[in-house]
Design a protein around this motif. Sequence first.
Motif, PDB file in Angstrom:
ATOM      1  N   GLN A   1      -8.168   0.977  -0.367  1.00 26.51           N
ATOM      2  CA  GLN A   1      -7.435   2.078   0.273  1.00 26.51           C
ATOM      3  C   GLN A   1      -5.950   1.839  -0.013  1.00 26.51           C
ATOM      4  O   GLN A   1      -5.193   1.367   0.822  1.00 26.51           O
ATOM      5  CB  GLN A   1      -7.717   2.115   1.772  1.00 26.51           C
ATOM      6  CG  GLN A   1      -9.155   2.428   2.149  1.00 26.51           C
ATOM      7  CD  GLN A   1      -9.512   3.879   1.874  1.00 26.51           C
ATOM      8  OE1 GLN A   1      -8.633   4.740   1.732  1.00 26.51           O
ATOM      9  NE2 GLN A   1     -10.806   4.166   1.789  1.00 26.51           N
ATOM     10  N   LYS A   2      -5.552   2.156  -1.236  1.00 24.75           N
ATOM     11  CA  LYS A   2      -4.233   1.754  -1.733  1.00 24.75           C
ATOM     12  C   LYS A   2      -3.086   2.304  -0.895  1.00 24.75           C
ATOM     13  O   LYS A   2      -2.160   1.574  -0.506  1.00 24.75           O
ATOM     14  CB  LYS A   2      -4.079   2.203  -3.193  1.00 24.75           C
ATOM     15  CG  LYS A   2      -2.910   1.557  -3.919  1.00 24.75           C
ATOM     16  CD  LYS A   2      -3.131   0.065  -4.071  1.00 24.75           C
ATOM     17  CE  LYS A   2      -1.989  -0.587  -4.843  1.00 24.75           C
ATOM     18  NZ  LYS A   2      -2.156  -2.064  -4.920  1.00 24.75           N
ATOM     19  N   LYS A   3      -3.121   3.594  -0.592  1.00 26.10           N
ATOM     20  CA  LYS A   3      -2.028   4.191   0.178  1.00 26.10           C
ATOM     21  C   LYS A   3      -1.956   3.601   1.580  1.00 26.10           C
ATOM     22  O   LYS A   3      -0.866   3.345   2.102  1.00 26.10           O
ATOM     23  CB  LYS A   3      -2.209   5.714   0.250  1.00 26.10           C
ATOM     24  CG  LYS A   3      -2.001   6.421  -1.081  1.00 26.10           C
ATOM     25  CD  LYS A   3      -2.128   7.926  -0.926  1.00 26.10           C
ATOM     26  CE  LYS A   3      -1.895   8.630  -2.254  1.00 26.10           C
ATOM     27  NZ  LYS A   3      -2.041  10.124  -2.112  1.00 26.10           N
ATOM     28  N   LEU A   4      -3.124   3.392   2.190  1.00 24.78           N
ATOM     29  CA  LEU A   4      -3.159   2.793   3.522  1.00 24.78           C
ATOM     30  C   LEU A   4      -2.630   1.365   3.472  1.00 24.78           C
ATOM     31  O   LEU A   4      -1.851   0.946   4.342  1.00 24.78           O
ATOM     32  CB  LEU A   4      -4.589   2.812   4.072  1.00 24.78           C
ATOM     33  CG  LEU A   4      -4.806   2.154   5.435  1.00 24.78           C
ATOM     34  CD1 LEU A   4      -3.950   2.810   6.512  1.00 24.78           C
ATOM     35  CD2 LEU A   4      -6.284   2.211   5.828  1.00 24.78           C
TER      36      LEU A   4
ATOM     37  N   LEU B   1     -13.283  -1.710  13.749  1.00 21.91           N
ATOM     38  CA  LEU B   1     -12.209  -2.630  13.387  1.00 21.91           C
ATOM     39  C   LEU B   1     -12.397  -2.901  11.904  1.00 21.91           C
ATOM     40  O   LEU B   1     -13.325  -3.613  11.500  1.00 21.91           O
ATOM     41  CB  LEU B   1     -12.297  -3.930  14.194  1.00 21.91           C
ATOM     42  CG  LEU B   1     -11.291  -5.030  13.807  1.00 21.91           C
ATOM     43  CD1 LEU B   1      -9.858  -4.559  14.033  1.00 21.91           C
ATOM     44  CD2 LEU B   1     -11.551  -6.312  14.593  1.00 21.91           C
ATOM     45  N   LEU B   2     -11.531  -2.325  11.077  1.00 16.72           N
ATOM     46  CA  LEU B   2     -11.710  -2.357   9.634  1.00 16.72           C
ATOM     47  C   LEU B   2     -10.583  -3.123   8.964  1.00 16.72           C
ATOM     48  O   LEU B   2      -9.410  -2.897   9.255  1.00 16.72           O
ATOM     49  CB  LEU B   2     -11.755  -0.932   9.068  1.00 16.72           C
ATOM     50  CG  LEU B   2     -12.789   0.021   9.687  1.00 16.72           C
ATOM     51  CD1 LEU B   2     -12.672   1.402   9.058  1.00 16.72           C
ATOM     52  CD2 LEU B   2     -14.203  -0.527   9.514  1.00 16.72           C
ATOM     53  N   ALA B   3     -10.957  -4.033   8.077  1.00 17.37           N
ATOM     54  CA  ALA B   3      -9.962  -4.745   7.278  1.00 17.37           C
ATOM     55  C   ALA B   3      -9.463  -3.810   6.173  1.00 17.37           C
ATOM     56  O   ALA B   3     -10.229  -3.022   5.616  1.00 17.37           O
ATOM     57  CB  ALA B   3     -10.575  -6.003   6.673  1.00 17.37           C
ATOM     58  N   VAL B   4      -8.176  -3.888   5.878  1.00 12.75           N
ATOM     59  CA  VAL B   4      -7.554  -2.989   4.904  1.00 12.75           C
ATOM     60  C   VAL B   4      -7.146  -3.784   3.670  1.00 12.75           C
ATOM     61  O   VAL B   4      -6.428  -4.783   3.773  1.00 12.75           O
ATOM     62  CB  VAL B   4      -6.309  -2.305   5.506  1.00 12.75           C
ATOM     63  CG1 VAL B   4      -5.637  -1.411   4.470  1.00 12.75           C
ATOM     64  CG2 VAL B   4      -6.679  -1.511   6.752  1.00 12.75           C
TER      65      VAL B   4
END
Length: 376
Positions: free
Chosen positions: A199-202, A192-195
């Motif tokens: 990760q600009k495109k994501l 479970l990863l915070a964005v």
Amino acid sequence: MNGLSLLDHISVIQDPRQAWKVEHTLSDIIFLTIAAVIAGAEGWEDIQDFGEDNLEWLQKYGDFDNGVPVHDTIARVMNLISAKQLQKSFAAWMKDCHEATGGDVVAIDGKTIRGTYDKNKRSGAIHMVSAFSAENQVVLGQVKTAEKSNEITAIPELLKLLELRGCLVSIDAMGCQKDIAQQIVDKSADYLLAVKGNQKKLEEAMGKVFNSSMLNSYEGDKYSIQEKGHGRTETRLALVSHNPSELGDIEFDWPELKTLGVVVSVRQEGNKPAETMTIRHYISSAELSAQELLEKSRAHWSIEVQMHWRLDVGMNEDSCRIQREQAGENLAVFRHIALNLLTEEKTFKAGIKRKQKKANRSNAYLSQVLAGQGAS
């Protein structure tokens, strides 16, 4: 508890000293340090003082044929012990005494020991990256990194030490890396990863999947709660999608991706209009409902409240100035050992600081703390 005790695991650590110079065995020095930190010791002199005050009790657990080592000897030995060996022993001990169940949240985050910053030498403070079981409130493992920017390289090393099968590993945006996600999946766990912006495109794609206009009109899975206290009202809302193809080709960059989600927090002071709104995007290899996303993302922050806060307030970690080579890193691991053992002791309903004071007053209680999780 099944398997070896903590001291059994630590016994495999090599003694780097010349044998003919040894007056105090490595196991005695390690046991003394653990017991003293449980009882509130914060430095080498405190450890020596504790030992001298409790020598008869210590001799029930070790040899201590030559009495208690002086603080200079304790400091020198703690500096010589291999930090990597100690970390491996700690993680192996936790594998033996902590059995993870399906869906347990293992939160990974870093903490800087601020007192170890040396302004005169311009040397950076010690920064430890730790894994914390939100369910059991115990530290599962840790590694040191010189600066917070190096968490990206430290996290994979920490993951290697851990048994994660069936767990949900939560990491803040720093750990939102494809290789880290793959490593977690390879260990039969979920991520479970915070964005965020690393990760600009994501991040941009997630912003299109969950735009602000849909917060009130979203027809998919959503869940909200409202909490009131101390004159504040906080509303939390989670939305999820189980259609990762909404990300386009980015979907294929993330292994086993199943859930896209957003958690929105709105805080209101009294009757005033809401002034702050926080939006966090998440990706996960687990198929999480909106309620699960809200609960699991909140569980991640237990590492701040249940671990970092107790280390600072209960054990005064931020005031520790011990930095020399491996010594400061190893002492941080011993604080984690003490924190786990004090947390596991349930008969005395009190905070960490009160438990430490009780352990300092009562050898019987200290023995009880050490018996938890097979420490002794």
